[in-house]
Design a protein around this motif. Sequence first.
Motif, short mmCIF file in Angstrom:
data_model
loop_
_atom_site.label_atom_id
_atom_site.label_comp_id
_atom_site.label_asym_id
_atom_site.label_seq_id
_atom_site.Cartn_x
_atom_site.Cartn_y
_atom_site.Cartn_z
N ALA A 1 7.83 8.64 -15.81
CA ALA A 1 9.21 8.61 -16.31
C ALA A 1 10.13 7.91 -15.33
N PRO A 2 11.01 7.02 -15.82
CA PRO A 2 11.93 6.31 -14.93
C PRO A 2 12.73 7.23 -14.02
N ASP A 3 13.17 8.38 -14.54
CA ASP A 3 14.00 9.26 -13.72
C ASP A 3 13.20 10.00 -12.65
N ARG A 4 11.87 9.83 -12.66
CA ARG A 4 11.04 10.41 -11.61
C ARG A 4 10.55 9.34 -10.63
N HIS A 5 10.98 8.11 -10.85
CA HIS A 5 10.73 7.00 -9.93
C HIS A 5 9.26 6.88 -9.52
N PRO A 6 8.37 6.66 -10.50
CA PRO A 6 6.94 6.62 -10.18
C PRO A 6 6.54 5.41 -9.34
N VAL A 7 5.54 5.60 -8.49
CA VAL A 7 4.98 4.51 -7.69
C VAL A 7 3.47 4.63 -7.74
N VAL A 8 2.81 3.52 -7.41
CA VAL A 8 1.37 3.53 -7.21
C VAL A 8 1.11 3.31 -5.72
N VAL A 9 0.24 4.14 -5.16
CA VAL A 9 -0.23 3.98 -3.78
C VAL A 9 -1.70 3.60 -3.90
N MET A 10 -2.06 2.39 -3.47
CA MET A 10 -3.38 1.88 -3.80
C MET A 10 -4.03 1.19 -2.61
N GLY A 11 -5.35 1.35 -2.52
CA GLY A 11 -6.10 0.70 -1.45
C GLY A 11 -7.45 1.36 -1.26
N ASP A 12 -8.27 0.78 -0.40
CA ASP A 12 -9.53 1.43 -0.05
C ASP A 12 -9.22 2.63 0.81
N ARG A 13 -10.10 3.59 0.82
CA ARG A 13 -9.84 4.87 1.49
C ARG A 13 -9.54 4.69 2.98
N ALA A 14 -10.22 3.75 3.64
CA ALA A 14 -9.99 3.56 5.07
C ALA A 14 -8.59 3.05 5.34
N ASP A 15 -8.13 2.07 4.57
CA ASP A 15 -6.78 1.54 4.77
C ASP A 15 -5.71 2.55 4.39
N LEU A 16 -5.97 3.34 3.35
CA LEU A 16 -4.98 4.34 2.94
C LEU A 16 -4.79 5.41 4.01
N ARG A 17 -5.84 5.72 4.75
CA ARG A 17 -5.72 6.72 5.81
C ARG A 17 -4.98 6.22 7.04
N ALA A 18 -4.82 4.91 7.14
CA ALA A 18 -4.23 4.32 8.35
C ALA A 18 -2.83 4.88 8.60
#
Length: 240
Positions: free
Chosen positions: A223-240
Amino acid sequence: MRRRGTRRVVVTAVALGSLVTVLGGCGGPDGRAHPDAPPSRRPVIEEPIGIPGVGDRWRRRIPADSRQVVAVYGDGRNSPDATVVLYSKSGTTWEPTRRWSAHNGKKGWTLDHREGDKRSPVGVFTLTDAGGVLPDPSSRLPYTRSAAMAAPRWWPKSYWHDFDYVIAIDYNRVKGAPPNDQRRPAGYSKGGGIWLHLDHGSGTSACVSLPKEAMAYLLRTLAPDRHPVVVMGDRADLRA
């Protein structure tokens, strides 16, 4: 094109900070402990209530007003396989609400995406616009229906329904425009047209693909009023 409400129709893991609770104690007027008081206890520091597997580098990029995160956990830097988890923020806690198997770029992930590299960009991106070939399934994001989004018929038949439902990932695109808008603010060499879309059972050019029921659920939930985002990447980079 005509609008009705927030619809468009074309006819053709967060830096939440540590929550610190200091247990009460008696102190003298100068702030030192009373000589008859028991040994003081250290403050109890609770762990941040964030998104599992997402390190500080990326949590800090999640907008403070975001209440919905689509986390894409790639199996490996060179793998096309991924898991998608939808998190919703309740108070100060990110809670997982749905999980699906998914695919990303055929060659995996990159921190420096280029047109045609067959890798998905690692990062945090807003989700503002949706659409597809099929009628609006009661999307809460602005939805553009257009036959122009259909996959070319010279593609393998298993790909023909990829774009029945899509959610634009705001990587090198103009927010507020239909998903298939071709403008690329950072230049065409940086790629673009990266979407969440229907899965065909294998890796993509750079998009993230999910089962049809997952896409329909996301369209009805983000929903626009909840300002959604995607956080994406391989697990190693996401943990950085």
